[in-house]
Design an enzyme around this catalytic site. Structure first.
Site, PDB file in Angstrom:
ATOM      1  CG  LEU A 107       7.282   6.189  -9.305  1.00  0.00           C
ATOM      2  CD1 LEU A 107       8.301   4.228  -8.399  1.00  0.00           C
ATOM      3  CD2 LEU A 107       6.553   6.842  -9.094  1.00  0.00           C
TER       4      LEU A 107
ATOM      5  CG  ASP B  54      -9.024   4.750   5.140  1.00  0.00           C
ATOM      6  OD1 ASP B  54     -10.010   4.703   4.551  1.00  0.00           O
ATOM      7  OD2 ASP B  54      -9.130   3.916   6.116  1.00  0.00           O
TER       8      ASP B  54
ATOM      9  CG  HIS C 212     -13.244   9.197  -3.705  1.00  0.00           C
ATOM     10  ND1 HIS C 212     -12.468   8.531  -2.950  1.00  0.00           N
ATOM     11  CD2 HIS C 212     -14.361   8.900  -2.999  1.00  0.00           C
ATOM     12  CE1 HIS C 212     -12.696   7.617  -1.813  1.00  0.00           C
ATOM     13  NE2 HIS C 212     -14.087   8.654  -2.224  1.00  0.00           N
TER      14      HIS C 212
END
Length: 258
Positions: A137, A26, A43
């Protein structure tokens, strides 16, 4: 050994490192507005944070990293911002593909990908296929995702199974529900990070985060890098995870105290 490698080694010596980290990314828009830029500029900068956090998690041998990339509610944002995000997403997934391969990262997705533009779908699906055999990962992108959507879809599947006689209502338990969620093959998050200072889950992994340790920071996502991740992990290591149990004489026993 460089300083970052030393910090990572100290983290492992300090305590248990979470095996699944989830993040609500956020603050991108607010980060941009503070700099008198258009919201979607945040962004773009946020992608740099994603790259750094993915690399750091991979180096720390964290097994899963789930990023709340685009929620079902985000479709209600201004069309120009949504279009910019979708364009950025397609570009970033394509551009980061070699980095994921280099770092042995496997990419998966959760959410309703059918809602995404075709170009996004193609780039995402190509990266998922390309990285499928990687063993490090697992990076999980939550796209057009919400916790309520996830549980509603699972409820539909349960209703169908019961109606078709595949499952008796009495046999429904937590493990069956968990397995029908979009995260069915993914363990629940140990640590859930929220940047931007808001104290809510925002419809993210509602079932799965029942016992996740929450870490809230005022830092906006574009400023959240590996140093901030390490601080979140240190906070996690300082907690006593009892899962509804209480310690008695150095041992853990069940109790109603949570």
């Amino acid at each position: 050994m460089d300083n970052d490698a030393e910090l990572q080694e100290l983290l492992h010596k300090r305590g248990e490192v979470p095996q699944h980290v989830a993040a609500i990314m956020d603050g991108n828009g607010r980060w941009a507005q503070q700099r008198s830029q258009v919201r979607y500029a945040g962004h773009y900068e946020g992608v740099e944070s994603v790259r750094d956090i993915v690399e750091a998690c991979s180096q720390l041998d964290i097994q899963y990293l789930t990023l709340y990339t685009f929620s079902t509610e985000n479709w209600e944002r201004p069309a120009i911002e949504v279009k910019a995000i979708m364009r950025l997403m397609a570009h970033a997934v394509r551009k980061e593909r070699p980095n994921l391969m280099e770092n042995n990262v496997r990419m998966k997705t959760i959410g309703d990908l059918s809602q995404l533009p075709k170009r996004c779908q193609r780039e995402i699906q190509k990266t998922v296929r390309k990285t499928a055999s990687n063993t490090g990962l697992t990076l999980v992108l939550a796209l057009s995702y919400s916790g309520r959507w996830d549980m509603t879809e699972a409820a539909r599947q349960l209703a169908t199974m019961v109606a078709n006689g595949v499952l008796d209502p009495e046999d429904v338990d937590e493990s069956i529900v968990s397995g029908l969620l979009d995260t069915g093959s993914i363990p629940d998050p140990d640590l859930l990070i929220r940047t931007g200072g808001e104290y809510r889950l925002s419809n993210f992994m509602l079932w799965q985060s029942a016992y996740s340790e929450l870490y809230i920071t005022d830092c906006y996502w574009p400023d959240f890098r590996r140093e901030q991740l390490y601080e979140a992990i240190r906070s996690y290591q300082d907690r006593d995870r009892r899962f509804g149990q209480v310690p008695v004489n150095g041992h853990t026993t069940y109790a109603s105290d949570t």
